[in-house]
Design an enzyme around this catalytic site. Structure first.
Site, PDB file in Angstrom:
ATOM      1  N   ASP A  47     -38.358  12.730  32.794  1.00  0.00           N
ATOM      2  CA  ASP A  47     -39.548  11.885  32.664  1.00  0.00           C
ATOM      3  C   ASP A  47     -40.780  12.637  33.132  1.00  0.00           C
ATOM      4  O   ASP A  47     -40.923  12.937  34.320  1.00  0.00           O
ATOM      5  CB  ASP A  47     -39.381  10.621  33.522  1.00  0.00           C
ATOM      6  CG  ASP A  47     -40.595   9.707  33.405  1.00  0.00           C
ATOM      7  OD1 ASP A  47     -40.599   8.882  32.477  1.00  0.00           O
ATOM      8  OD2 ASP A  47     -41.532   9.838  34.217  1.00  0.00           O
ATOM      9  N   TYR A  52     -49.355  14.625  34.343  1.00  0.00           N
ATOM     10  CA  TYR A  52     -48.680  15.347  35.431  1.00  0.00           C
ATOM     11  C   TYR A  52     -48.959  16.859  35.390  1.00  0.00           C
ATOM     12  O   TYR A  52     -48.665  17.562  36.357  1.00  0.00           O
ATOM     13  CB  TYR A  52     -47.155  15.142  35.399  1.00  0.00           C
ATOM     14  CG  TYR A  52     -46.677  13.718  35.595  1.00  0.00           C
ATOM     15  CD1 TYR A  52     -47.554  12.697  35.980  1.00  0.00           C
ATOM     16  CD2 TYR A  52     -45.351  13.386  35.393  1.00  0.00           C
ATOM     17  CE1 TYR A  52     -47.100  11.389  36.142  1.00  0.00           C
ATOM     18  CE2 TYR A  52     -44.895  12.082  35.561  1.00  0.00           C
ATOM     19  CZ  TYR A  52     -45.778  11.093  35.925  1.00  0.00           C
ATOM     20  OH  TYR A  52     -45.323   9.801  36.080  1.00  0.00           O
ATOM     21  N   LYS A  77     -45.895  10.532  28.565  1.00  0.00           N
ATOM     22  CA  LYS A  77     -46.773   9.353  28.586  1.00  0.00           C
ATOM     23  C   LYS A  77     -48.193   9.740  28.196  1.00  0.00           C
ATOM     24  O   LYS A  77     -48.662  10.835  28.532  1.00  0.00           O
ATOM     25  CB  LYS A  77     -46.806   8.738  30.000  1.00  0.00           C
ATOM     26  CG  LYS A  77     -45.445   8.602  30.634  1.00  0.00           C
ATOM     27  CD  LYS A  77     -45.469   7.911  31.978  1.00  0.00           C
ATOM     28  CE  LYS A  77     -44.127   8.051  32.670  1.00  0.00           C
ATOM     29  NZ  LYS A  77     -43.980   9.249  33.492  1.00  0.00           N
ATOM     30  N   HIS A 110     -49.276   4.968  29.668  1.00  0.00           N
ATOM     31  CA  HIS A 110     -49.121   5.161  31.116  1.00  0.00           C
ATOM     32  C   HIS A 110     -49.607   3.965  31.943  1.00  0.00           C
ATOM     33  O   HIS A 110     -49.156   3.754  33.067  1.00  0.00           O
ATOM     34  CB  HIS A 110     -49.851   6.446  31.534  1.00  0.00           C
ATOM     35  CG  HIS A 110     -49.271   7.132  32.722  1.00  0.00           C
ATOM     36  ND1 HIS A 110     -49.216   8.498  32.842  1.00  0.00           N
ATOM     37  CD2 HIS A 110     -48.717   6.642  33.857  1.00  0.00           C
ATOM     38  CE1 HIS A 110     -48.652   8.809  34.010  1.00  0.00           C
ATOM     39  NE2 HIS A 110     -48.344   7.704  34.644  1.00  0.00           N
TER      40      HIS A 110
HETATM   41  P1  NDP Z   1     -39.211   8.633  44.228  1.00  0.00           P
HETATM   42  O1  NDP Z   1     -38.823   7.301  44.704  1.00  0.00           O
HETATM   43  O2  NDP Z   1     -38.412   9.295  43.180  1.00  0.00           O
HETATM   44  O3  NDP Z   1     -39.314   9.531  45.520  1.00  0.00           O
HETATM   45  C1  NDP Z   1     -39.657  10.871  45.459  1.00  0.00           C
HETATM   46  C2  NDP Z   1     -39.798  11.353  46.902  1.00  0.00           C
HETATM   47  O4  NDP Z   1     -38.548  11.246  47.573  1.00  0.00           O
HETATM   48  C3  NDP Z   1     -40.228  12.774  46.974  1.00  0.00           C
HETATM   49  O5  NDP Z   1     -41.050  12.886  48.121  1.00  0.00           O
HETATM   50  C4  NDP Z   1     -38.908  13.522  47.184  1.00  0.00           C
HETATM   51  O6  NDP Z   1     -39.161  14.712  47.912  1.00  0.00           O
HETATM   52  C5  NDP Z   1     -38.103  12.534  47.990  1.00  0.00           C
HETATM   53  N1  NDP Z   1     -36.663  12.552  47.698  1.00  0.00           N
HETATM   54  C6  NDP Z   1     -36.056  12.709  46.506  1.00  0.00           C
HETATM   55  N2  NDP Z   1     -34.724  12.655  46.628  1.00  0.00           N
HETATM   56  C7  NDP Z   1     -34.475  12.448  47.934  1.00  0.00           C
HETATM   57  C8  NDP Z   1     -33.287  12.317  48.677  1.00  0.00           C
HETATM   58  N3  NDP Z   1     -32.078  12.371  48.092  1.00  0.00           N
HETATM   59  N4  NDP Z   1     -33.393  12.113  50.019  1.00  0.00           N
HETATM   60  C9  NDP Z   1     -34.608  12.050  50.612  1.00  0.00           C
HETATM   61  N5  NDP Z   1     -35.774  12.169  49.967  1.00  0.00           N
HETATM   62  C10 NDP Z   1     -35.711  12.370  48.624  1.00  0.00           C
HETATM   63  O7  NDP Z   1     -40.756   8.518  43.806  1.00  0.00           O
HETATM   64  P2  NDP Z   1     -41.701   8.960  42.592  1.00  0.00           P
HETATM   65  O8  NDP Z   1     -42.940   8.201  42.816  1.00  0.00           O
HETATM   66  O9  NDP Z   1     -41.773  10.405  42.449  1.00  0.00           O
HETATM   67  O10 NDP Z   1     -41.045   8.320  41.295  1.00  0.00           O
HETATM   68  C11 NDP Z   1     -40.089   8.985  40.491  1.00  0.00           C
HETATM   69  C12 NDP Z   1     -40.649   9.293  39.125  1.00  0.00           C
HETATM   70  O11 NDP Z   1     -41.147   8.113  38.492  1.00  0.00           O
HETATM   71  C13 NDP Z   1     -41.850  10.233  39.120  1.00  0.00           C
HETATM   72  O12 NDP Z   1     -41.516  11.568  39.364  1.00  0.00           O
HETATM   73  C14 NDP Z   1     -42.390   9.979  37.739  1.00  0.00           C
HETATM   74  O13 NDP Z   1     -41.609  10.650  36.760  1.00  0.00           O
HETATM   75  C15 NDP Z   1     -42.225   8.471  37.619  1.00  0.00           C
HETATM   76  N6  NDP Z   1     -43.452   7.735  38.040  1.00  0.00           N
HETATM   77  C16 NDP Z   1     -44.097   6.998  37.076  1.00  0.00           C
HETATM   78  C17 NDP Z   1     -45.220   6.274  37.383  1.00  0.00           C
HETATM   79  C18 NDP Z   1     -45.900   5.491  36.315  1.00  0.00           C
HETATM   80  O14 NDP Z   1     -47.015   4.976  36.549  1.00  0.00           O
HETATM   81  N7  NDP Z   1     -45.317   5.355  35.134  1.00  0.00           N
HETATM   82  C19 NDP Z   1     -45.780   6.249  38.743  1.00  0.00           C
HETATM   83  C20 NDP Z   1     -45.022   7.043  39.700  1.00  0.00           C
HETATM   84  C21 NDP Z   1     -43.895   7.723  39.338  1.00  0.00           C
HETATM   85  P3  NDP Z   1     -38.696  16.196  47.398  1.00  0.00           P
HETATM   86  O15 NDP Z   1     -39.245  16.406  46.021  1.00  0.00           O
HETATM   87  O16 NDP Z   1     -39.310  17.074  48.420  1.00  0.00           O
HETATM   88  O17 NDP Z   1     -37.207  16.166  47.424  1.00  0.00           O
END
Ligand code: NDP
Length: 298
Positions: A47, A52, A77, A110
């Site tokens: 995704d 991004y 998106k 988006h």
């Molecule tokens: P997430 O809930 O996926 O959390 C991501 C965070 O958690 C990062 O800081 C990551 O750090 C950390 N993390 C990941 N795996 C673990 C783990 N196993 N244990 C502990 N910490 C962990 O949040 P996102 O907001 O990134 O959402 C996911 C995806 O959703 C986005 O990447 C995007 O593709 C989409 N999105 C879409 C939006 C929209 O408006 N349509 C808005 C926001 C997100 P690290 O990378 O350092 O591991």
């Protein structure tokens, strides 16, 4: 042996993997490694978004994986600076060019942009044309509330296949999910781990994360899994699609290692009960080209 993610059937028959990799806030270099790692680990859903800034690396990671393009479900998106019918068609072409692909599996608007809804409708009509032309296998939206969905559906032909929205144990959006069920729209969960509390919190010291919640931590200990795995299991058992983001190979692997245990109905209900009703992300009604002036350069 890598296990495959289950799939959800979209309202047009297309199969959506229920677990994928998100790349919001992943730098281009991190994205390349994350996509290659995820695909090697068995992920088949990536995704990204025009906003991004990492579509080229998503495409490159897919090519480097050596996996047949048809086996990978790619979502991107359209950002709000490209809303309106003609700009949306150009925005789509630019995304495909950056990705180096010739079709998308899912193309999403988006944001709803309620105060500039004509532009939103125009953009969605462009997505309908892309669907009809076979350039996107499915189309949908993000961050639409029930009233935005009703408004959009009343003005357009194709019911969105997906609404990608904030859903995690602290914000479960039950009314929105009921609206999705009424229309046959799949719920795709962003910030499934509650990541928005980490990067979006106004006061980082006040930030809490479902990953530290005692209910989740206790279940993780019971099953010999991690909090993240318990949360993703909760999404999957609810029939939701989750797209956790990580740039760390060990977490990317961890987040996909969720197919060997089952939460009980009581445990799922206990996680449901953690809902605070407070979103971590922006209020969808307030998103427009003035409040978010960022532009995607095509
Ligand atoms: P997430 O809930 O996926 O959390 C991501 C965070 O958690 C990062 O800081 C990551 O750090 C950390 N993390 C990941 N795996 C673990 C783990 N196993 N244990 C502990 N910490 C962990 O949040 P996102 O907001 O990134 O959402 C996911 C995806 O959703 C986005 O990447 C995007 O593709 C989409 N999105 C879409 C939006 C929209 O408006 N349509 C808005 C926001 C997100 P690290 O990378 O350092 O591991």
């Amino acid at each position: 042996m890598t296990q495959a993610s289950p799939s959800l059937e979209l309202n047009n028959g297309v199969q959506l993997p229920a677990l994928g990799l998100g790349v919001f806030q992943s730098s281009p270099e991190e994205t390349l490694l994350a996509v290659e790692t995820a695909l090697a680990d068995g992920y088949r859903l990536i995704d990204t978004a025009a906003a991004y800034g990492n579509e080229p690396e998503v495409g490159e990671g897919i090519r480097r994986s050596g996996i047949d393009r048809a086996e990978i479900f790619v979502t991107t998106k359209l950002w709000i600076s490209d809303y309106g019918y003609e700009p949306a068609l150009r925005g789509f072409d630019a995304s495909l060019r950056r990705l180096g692909l010739d079709y998308l599996d899912l193309y999403l608007l988006h944001q709803p942009m309620p105060t500039e809804f004509e532009a939103t409708v125009g953009a969605y009509k462009a997505a309908e044309k892309l669907l009809a032309d076979g350039r996107a296998r499915a189309i949908g939206v993000c961050n639409h509330q029930p009233e935005h969905l009703e408004h959009l559906i009343s003005r357009t032909e194709v019911i969105p296949a997906v609404n990608q929205v904030e859903v995690h144990p602290y914000f479960t959006q039950p009314e929105l999910q009921q609206a999705h069920a009424r229309h046959g729209i799949a719920t795709q969960c962003w910030s499934p781990l509650g990541g928005v509390y980490v990067y979006g919190a106004a006061d980082p010291n006040a930030a809490t994360s479902p990953l530290q919640d005692p209910t989740i931590v206790d279940l993780a200990s019971k099953y010999g899994k991690t909090p993240s795995q318990v949360i993703l299991r909760w999404h999957l058992q609810h029939g939701l699609c989750a797209i956790p983001k990580s740039v760390r190979p060990h977490r990317i692997a961890e987040n996909f290692d969720v197919f060997d245990f089952q939460l009980t109905a009581t445990e799922i209900a206990a996680i449901d009960a953690l809902d605070t009703g407070r979103r971590g992300g922006p209020e969808p009604d307030l998103i427009n080209t003035s409040t978010f002036p960022f532009r995607v350069e095509n």
